[in-house]
Design an enzyme around this catalytic site. Structure first.
Site, PDB file in Angstrom:
ATOM      1  N   ASP A  26      -9.408 -11.704   0.647  1.00 11.78           N
ATOM      2  CA  ASP A  26      -8.276 -11.135   0.069  1.00 11.78           C
ATOM      3  C   ASP A  26      -8.311 -10.750  -1.343  1.00 11.78           C
ATOM      4  O   ASP A  26      -8.483 -11.495  -2.105  1.00 11.78           O
ATOM      5  CB  ASP A  26      -7.164 -12.223   0.196  1.00 11.78           C
ATOM      6  CG  ASP A  26      -5.620 -11.827  -0.077  1.00 11.78           C
ATOM      7  OD1 ASP A  26      -5.359 -10.744   0.347  1.00 11.78           O
ATOM      8  OD2 ASP A  26      -4.976 -12.795  -0.531  1.00 11.78           O
ATOM      9  N   GLY A  71       3.347  -2.142  -0.824  1.00  2.00           N
ATOM     10  CA  GLY A  71       4.057  -3.446  -0.225  1.00  2.00           C
ATOM     11  C   GLY A  71       5.550  -3.137  -1.083  1.00  2.00           C
ATOM     12  O   GLY A  71       5.518  -2.765  -2.246  1.00  2.00           O
ATOM     13  N   CYS A  82       5.325  -4.928  -4.232  1.00  4.69           N
ATOM     14  CA  CYS A  82       4.027  -4.658  -4.956  1.00  4.69           C
ATOM     15  C   CYS A  82       4.528  -3.605  -6.002  1.00  4.69           C
ATOM     16  O   CYS A  82       4.987  -2.830  -5.691  1.00  4.69           O
ATOM     17  CB  CYS A  82       2.961  -4.388  -4.034  1.00  4.69           C
ATOM     18  SG  CYS A  82       1.286  -4.161  -4.955  1.00  4.69           S
ATOM     19  N   ASP A 110      -2.019  -2.225   5.908  1.00  2.00           N
ATOM     20  CA  ASP A 110      -1.384  -3.186   5.311  1.00  2.00           C
ATOM     21  C   ASP A 110      -0.648  -2.941   4.156  1.00  2.00           C
ATOM     22  O   ASP A 110      -0.911  -2.319   3.194  1.00  2.00           O
ATOM     23  CB  ASP A 110      -2.612  -4.115   4.495  1.00  2.00           C
ATOM     24  CG  ASP A 110      -1.922  -5.138   3.744  1.00  2.00           C
ATOM     25  OD1 ASP A 110      -0.722  -5.662   3.847  1.00  2.00           O
ATOM     26  OD2 ASP A 110      -2.878  -5.742   2.779  1.00  2.00           O
ATOM     27  N   GLY A 159       4.291  -8.058   5.902  1.00  2.00           N
ATOM     28  CA  GLY A 159       4.761  -8.975   5.031  1.00  2.00           C
ATOM     29  C   GLY A 159       6.265  -9.161   5.155  1.00  2.00           C
ATOM     30  O   GLY A 159       6.866  -9.838   5.773  1.00  2.00           O
ATOM     31  N   SER A 160       6.929  -8.036   4.501  1.00  2.00           N
ATOM     32  CA  SER A 160       8.284  -8.063   4.535  1.00  2.00           C
ATOM     33  C   SER A 160       8.881  -7.758   5.734  1.00  2.00           C
ATOM     34  O   SER A 160      10.011  -8.289   5.882  1.00  2.00           O
ATOM     35  CB  SER A 160       8.988  -6.858   3.574  1.00  2.00           C
ATOM     36  OG  SER A 160       8.627  -5.766   4.083  1.00  2.00           O
ATOM     37  N   TYR A 214      11.177 -14.061  -0.655  1.00  2.00           N
ATOM     38  CA  TYR A 214      10.226 -13.423  -0.517  1.00  2.00           C
ATOM     39  C   TYR A 214       9.424 -12.882  -1.665  1.00  2.00           C
ATOM     40  O   TYR A 214      10.166 -12.464  -2.636  1.00  2.00           O
ATOM     41  CB  TYR A 214      10.482 -12.296   0.457  1.00  2.00           C
ATOM     42  CG  TYR A 214       9.223 -11.418   0.886  1.00  2.00           C
ATOM     43  CD1 TYR A 214       8.182 -11.715   1.281  1.00  2.00           C
ATOM     44  CD2 TYR A 214       9.186  -9.755   0.499  1.00  2.00           C
ATOM     45  CE1 TYR A 214       7.018 -10.878   1.731  1.00  2.00           C
ATOM     46  CE2 TYR A 214       8.275  -9.107   1.023  1.00  2.00           C
ATOM     47  CZ  TYR A 214       7.005  -9.609   1.380  1.00  2.00           C
ATOM     48  OH  TYR A 214       6.059  -8.811   1.697  1.00  2.00           O
ATOM     49  N   ARG A 215       7.982 -13.212  -1.967  1.00  2.00           N
ATOM     50  CA  ARG A 215       7.406 -12.742  -3.173  1.00  2.00           C
ATOM     51  C   ARG A 215       6.020 -12.252  -3.115  1.00  2.00           C
ATOM     52  O   ARG A 215       5.468 -12.504  -2.134  1.00  2.00           O
ATOM     53  CB  ARG A 215       7.319 -13.968  -4.195  1.00  2.00           C
ATOM     54  CG  ARG A 215       6.453 -15.214  -3.523  1.00  2.00           C
ATOM     55  CD  ARG A 215       6.435 -16.281  -4.501  1.00  2.00           C
ATOM     56  NE  ARG A 215       5.461 -17.319  -4.205  1.00  2.00           N
ATOM     57  CZ  ARG A 215       5.367 -18.504  -4.548  1.00  2.00           C
ATOM     58  NH1 ARG A 215       6.224 -18.953  -5.753  1.00  2.00           N
ATOM     59  NH2 ARG A 215       4.260 -19.514  -4.275  1.00  2.00           N
ATOM     60  N   ARG A 244      -6.659 -13.252  -6.555  1.00  2.54           N
ATOM     61  CA  ARG A 244      -6.621 -11.920  -5.882  1.00  2.54           C
ATOM     62  C   ARG A 244      -6.622 -10.667  -6.584  1.00  2.54           C
ATOM     63  O   ARG A 244      -7.118  -9.563  -6.157  1.00  2.54           O
ATOM     64  CB  ARG A 244      -5.582 -11.817  -5.045  1.00  2.54           C
ATOM     65  CG  ARG A 244      -5.302 -10.885  -3.913  1.00  2.54           C
ATOM     66  CD  ARG A 244      -3.953 -11.070  -3.198  1.00  2.54           C
ATOM     67  NE  ARG A 244      -4.139 -10.335  -2.123  1.00  2.54           N
ATOM     68  CZ  ARG A 244      -3.682  -8.978  -2.059  1.00  2.54           C
ATOM     69  NH1 ARG A 244      -2.835  -8.121  -3.132  1.00  2.54           N
ATOM     70  NH2 ARG A 244      -3.672  -8.164  -1.255  1.00  2.54           N
ATOM     71  N   GLU A 271      18.140  13.864   6.767  1.00  2.00           N
ATOM     72  CA  GLU A 271      18.468  14.419   8.266  1.00  2.00           C
ATOM     73  C   GLU A 271      17.922  13.383   9.346  1.00  2.00           C
ATOM     74  O   GLU A 271      18.743  13.151  10.306  1.00  2.00           O
ATOM     75  CB  GLU A 271      18.093  15.734   8.336  1.00  2.00           C
ATOM     76  CG  GLU A 271      18.654  16.536   9.677  1.00  2.00           C
ATOM     77  CD  GLU A 271      17.841  17.771   9.798  1.00  2.00           C
ATOM     78  OE1 GLU A 271      19.001  18.687   9.782  1.00  2.00           O
ATOM     79  OE2 GLU A 271      16.863  18.040  10.163  1.00  2.00           O
TER      80      GLU A 271
END
Length: 501
Positions: free
Chosen positions: A263, A317, A320, A353, A376-377, A400-401, A416, A487
């Site tokens: 990761d 993300g 992110c 991802d 993730g979200s 959510y972080r 990371r 549209e």
């Protein structure tokens, strides 16, 4: 006008080689020819060179997305969950064991007490129909008895220790029972609930109730689960690339992790390359997912090091901020296409991802070359995501972080971003909240049905056929203007209610 060739759209190689960084919303596929029904679309795919999935869904290794509950649900649906490593190695290993000890698509939260405890109010049962009495008051000791909520309510002396009125528990079932096996057991024994015990230690893993049977059968029918060679649910685990992560890796392997994800926000580093080689040398049967990458050059380095799959995305993300903080990254549609084009030559699957907000984004990621999408979200805020629900402005929400947020970094996720040795911490993510989405057991099957409809419109009965149609320039794309994007969504209404299913 006879003989004039009308060219619709652009082939992918032409569109993505013009120097623009495109997101999923920037591009649109043109429809192709349909000669098969929606339900015949096959979404089975590869996570890595050696691991197959029945649906192309992977839950992200974030501490507000994937722990045991999410991993169990994703495996039950035919995908896989990657358990985060923003914790101690033994804690992460325990989460893996917890997920792999089950074959039912959810994790309950049984309530335990010791014999000397007393039940002060009905609130102590929470939503459970009973309380289990064990020697030490937790799951890791011998089961002595049970107190049913209905029995407690009829007591006249409620202040007494539970040992005075608990009943022996004469029924139990193995935690490896499937949902249908456990449901049949309840029906055969005419029980309202049964404890599920792990083997061989006999610890209570879950509480299975008739209410659970009704709830799960109210969801769309589950497909084939993701099972490893041992017959257990497949579970993945994330890890870092530092020297101490070699010790973590040993714990992950002993706990039964089926795949590990290295990761990192920027995976093209000497640290990751050396860790890939170490894992493949030490545990040659264990698949390694490397990344994150967004360019062909990055991808080639990790493929040559021995990566079994690549994770693609940098700064895409919803939580992110890497692109605005570091000025590095790439639009996700372009990144997925470019990396997939080079990885396909080596037979290395790609995991898209980030940037997934709806089923259309999943279709685009898969058709552009990804074999799976990591979310993730999209999964946060669900029942299976870690954390407790709160109310904000009348809405039910969950935190959510980003793993690059300062809040997450204080628990260790700064590794990371290769910032764990830095005295100054610079955030590359934010802390937010998302609305309650219910159970992934409900909305993921509906999402996959929408993905099937998208592939049908493109004339692709499988993911491999979609990749082939794109590669041979049969499928065409166009760039959408801002007006075209507006549209293509809901517009020009005084009021509307949007429901996906």
């Amino acid at each position: 006008m006879d003989g004039v060739l009308v060219e619709d759209g652009f082939p992918a190689d032409r569109l993505f080689n013009q120097g623009y960084s495109y997101t999923y919303d920037d591009v649109i596929f043109l429809p192709h020819y349909i000669d098969f029904p929606t339900d015949s679309v096959n979404l089975s795919t590869k996570l890595t060179k050696n691991i197959d999935l029945y649906i192309p869904c992977v839950s992200s290794p974030m501490d507000t997305v994937t722990e045991s509950s999410m991993a169990v649900a994703m495996a039950a649906l035919g995908g896989i969950g990657i358990i985060h490593y923003n914790n101690l190695p033994l804690e992460q290993a325990a989460l893996i064991r917890s997920a792999k000890s089950r074959r039912i698509p959810f994790i309950s939260d049984p309530i335990f007490m010791s014999p000397s405890d007393s039940i002060a109010s009905i609130d102590e049962f929470v939503s459970s129909p009973c309380v289990f009495i064990t020697e030490s008051g937790n799951s890791k000791s011998k089961l002595l008895g049970v107190v049913a909520k209905s029995d407690w309510e009829s007591l006249t002396e409620k202040e007494s220790p539970v040992s005075d009125y608990m009943l022996g528990s004469s029924f139990s079932a193995p935690s490896k029972y499937t949902f249908e096996q456990a449901a049949a057991y309840l029906a055969a024994k005419k029980l309202d609930y049964v404890p599920l015990l792990s083997e061989p230690d006999g610890e209570i893993v879950d509480l299975f109730t008739t209410a659970d049977v009704e709830r799960v059968r109210g969801y769309p029918k589950l497909g084939l689960p993701s099972l490893g060679p041992d017959g257990d649910f497949m579970v993945g685990a994330a890890m870092g690339t530092r020297e101490q992560d070699k010790e973590r890796l040993e714990h992950l392997v002993k706990a039964g992790a089926n795949v590990v994800v290295l990761d990192s926000s920027q995976g093209n580093s000497i640290y990751q390359i050396e860790m890939i080689k170490y894992v493949k040398r030490t545990y040659p049967e264990l698949d390694v997912i490397a990344g994150n990458v967004v360019t062909a050059y990055q991808a080639q380095n990790l493929i040559q090091a021995g990566a079994d799959a690549l994770r693609v995305g940098m700064g895409s993300g919803s939580i992110c901020t890497t692109q605005e903080v570091c000025a590095v990254g790439r639009g996700q549609a372009t990144a997925v296409y470019k990396v997939s084009s080079i990885a396909e030559q080596s037979g290395v699957p790609v995991i898209a991802d980030g940037g997934i907000a709806n089923s259309g984004h999943i279709v685009k990621a898969l058709v552009l070359g990804a074999s799976t999408v990591m979310m993730g979200s999209f999964l946060s805020g669900s029942n299976e995501a870690p954390g407790a629900y709160e109310y904000q402005g009348g809405r039910r929400i969950k935190k959510y972080r980003g793993m690059g947020s300062l809040e997450a970094m204080t628990k260790g996720s700064d590794a990371r971003y290769l910032g764990d040795t830095s005295k100054l911490k610079v955030a590359q993510g934010v802390v937010g909240a998302v609305a309650d989405k219910g159970s992934v057991l409900k909305f993921i099957p509906y999402t996959m049905q929408a993905v099937k409809q998208g592939l049908q419109d493109l004339g692709a009965p499988s993911l491999q056929s979609a990749h082939n149609l794109l590669k041979t320039s049969v499928l065409r794309l166009e760039v959408r203007t801002g007006a075209a994007q507006a549209e293509g969504g809901v517009h020009d209404l005084a009021f509307y209610e949007k429901k996906a299913f």
